[in-house]
Design an enzyme around this catalytic site. Structure first.
Site, PDB file in Angstrom:
ATOM      1  CE1 TYR A   1      -3.830   2.415   1.300  1.00 20.96           C
ATOM      2  CE2 TYR A   1      -1.973   3.534   1.795  1.00 20.96           C
ATOM      3  CZ  TYR A   1      -2.993   3.580   1.741  1.00 20.96           C
ATOM      4  OH  TYR A   1      -4.060   4.679   1.960  1.00 20.96           O
TER       5      TYR A   1
ATOM      6  CD  GLU B   1      -5.986   4.229  -0.788  1.00 19.11           C
ATOM      7  OE1 GLU B   1      -6.413   4.628   0.271  1.00 19.11           O
ATOM      8  OE2 GLU B   1      -7.004   3.718  -1.426  1.00 19.11           O
TER       9      GLU B   1
END
Ligand code: GDP
Ligand code: MN
Length: 382
Positions: free
Chosen positions: A101, A189
């Site tokens: 991530y 993101e």
């Protein structure tokens, strides 16, 4: 404004972030054709503006163009967490070895952009934080100084990122930051950022949220807004440049300034009524804007009465009154209007209205105070 994954990936790719090959489809036929082009082994990804599509059944893996067609038939028209699937992004399937991530969010309390990195990914960031606290790390970037290499390095070490990925992840983080700054985003993101079995690092998902208040500086992004995901009336209002939010009551509200609009709605509730919308025409509104505001509100079938609450500062009451007259002259309006005009040029404004009411016999109720106005509007809505 939140962009779709396929739109965000386009931008990410233009900034050097590796993505898989893919195309967006709006029909079962398109899905099959794209799947054929990509060799059959594909992922079908519902393009809905909500997270956690995977868990909700919005992401499907397919092994052939025929299977893709079948899955597309199930996906189109399906509702994923309240969002109707009308677009599917068809992507080449990745052989995933590892999920990670990386992302930035605007953190107002820290007055900066917080970079979050985790060496595990694919699930919600909250879940990662709860289950793998030792594999997640963050740092807040001061936008004045910008992002420094040492900050990235610290975060990668702290998140337990394997050393062999440092170079690639660092490049991706720098690209994300430049996208964030360039487009005035609130969030960028990649979850998951994957390493494939052949060792490539690829953004398997992409999120990009742009600050609505900065959108006027990014006309090219404004065009990407998916209006199928926005209420029809809100869409029309947005095109007219109005600050409008649809609600489920029957009293249309027009006020100048967000605070004034909120206070007006509060008073309506207090009197036992329910506002049909929030509509702030802002400071210094022209008669044209006033007319557009009224015409937008009247498109809402639930509206029984409109309460206009104007406190003239830079907004001039005579200008507002002229807008009202214009609206009534150009449109067939049978909805009564309760009007409170106070402040700059209120006398002139009232005179314009009174003259017009006398001439046309139209139902405009001029009141002195907000309280009186709210009471009258609630009474008329009954
Ligand atoms: P989200 O659930 O809305 O965040 O959608 P994602 O795009 O993140 O997809 C959810 C999950 O689907 C990912 O975490 C992956 O595990 C899986 N996934 C997505 N793309 C691929 C792919 O190309 N290959 C494989 N094997 N899995 C994928
Ligand atoms: Mn995701």
């Amino acid at each position: 404004m939140r962009l779709h994954e396929y739109q965000a990936k386009q931008i990410f790719s233009e900034h050097g972030i590796p993505i898989a090959k893919g195309e967006v489809a709006t029909s079962v036929d398109d899905v099959r054709k794209i799947a054929e082009k990509l060799g059959g082994k594909v992922v079908l990804k519902s393009q809905v503006l909500v997270g956690g599509r995977g868990k909700a059944g919005g992401i499907k893996l397919s092994n052939s163009a025929e299977e893709a067609e079948e899955l597309a038939r199930e996906l189109f028209g399906k509702v994923i967490k309240g969002h109707l699937v009308s677009k599917i992004y068809v992507e080449e399937q990745l052989a995933i070895d590892k999920e990670m991530y990386v992302g930035f969010t605007l953190d107002r309390s820290r007055k900066g952009f917080t970079l979050i990195v985790s060496s595990v990914g694919g699930m919600d960031i909250e879940e990662i934080a709860a289950e793998h606290p030792d594999r997640i790390a963050s740092v807040t970037v001061d936008p004045i100084y910008g992002l420094w290499d040492y900050q990235i390095r610290n975060v990668l070490y702290a998140a337990g990122m394997p050393k062999e990925y440092f170079k690639q992840v660092t490049a991706i983080i720098k690209s994300l930051y430049s996208i964030l700054v360039k487009y005035e985003a609130e969030l960028t993101e990649i979850n998951p950022l994957v390493v494939t079995k052949s060792g490539e690092m690829i953004a398997a998902d992409a999120r990009l949220n742009i600050d609505d208040n900065a959108l006027y500086r990014h006309k090219e992004l404004e065009k990407l807004r998916d209006y199928t995901e926005v209420n029809q009336l809100e869409r029309i209002a947005d095109e007219k440049g109005l600050n409008y939010v649809k609600l489920d009551g029957n009293i249309g509200v027009i006020a100048n300034g967000a605070g004034m609009s909120m206070a007006t709605m509060d008073l309506i509730y207090l009197e036992g009524g329910k506002p049909a919308n929030f509509l702030d025409i802002g400071g210094g509104a022209s008669s044209e804007v006033v007319k557009e505001a009224i015409s937008t509100i009247l498109m809402d079938e639930n509206v029984k009465v409109i309460f206009m609450n104007i406190f003239g500062g830079i907004t001039r009451c005579d200008e507002v009154a002229n807008g009202l007259v214009k609206a009534f002259s150009d449109m067939e309006v049978s909805t009564p209007i309760v009007l409170r005009l106070a402040g700059t040029n209120e006398e002139e404004g009232r005179q314009i209205i009174q003259k017009f009411v006398k001439k046309s016999g139209i139902g405009i109720y001029v009141v002195e105070t907000m309280e009186e106005g709210a009471k009258k509007a609630v009474e008329l809505a009954r």
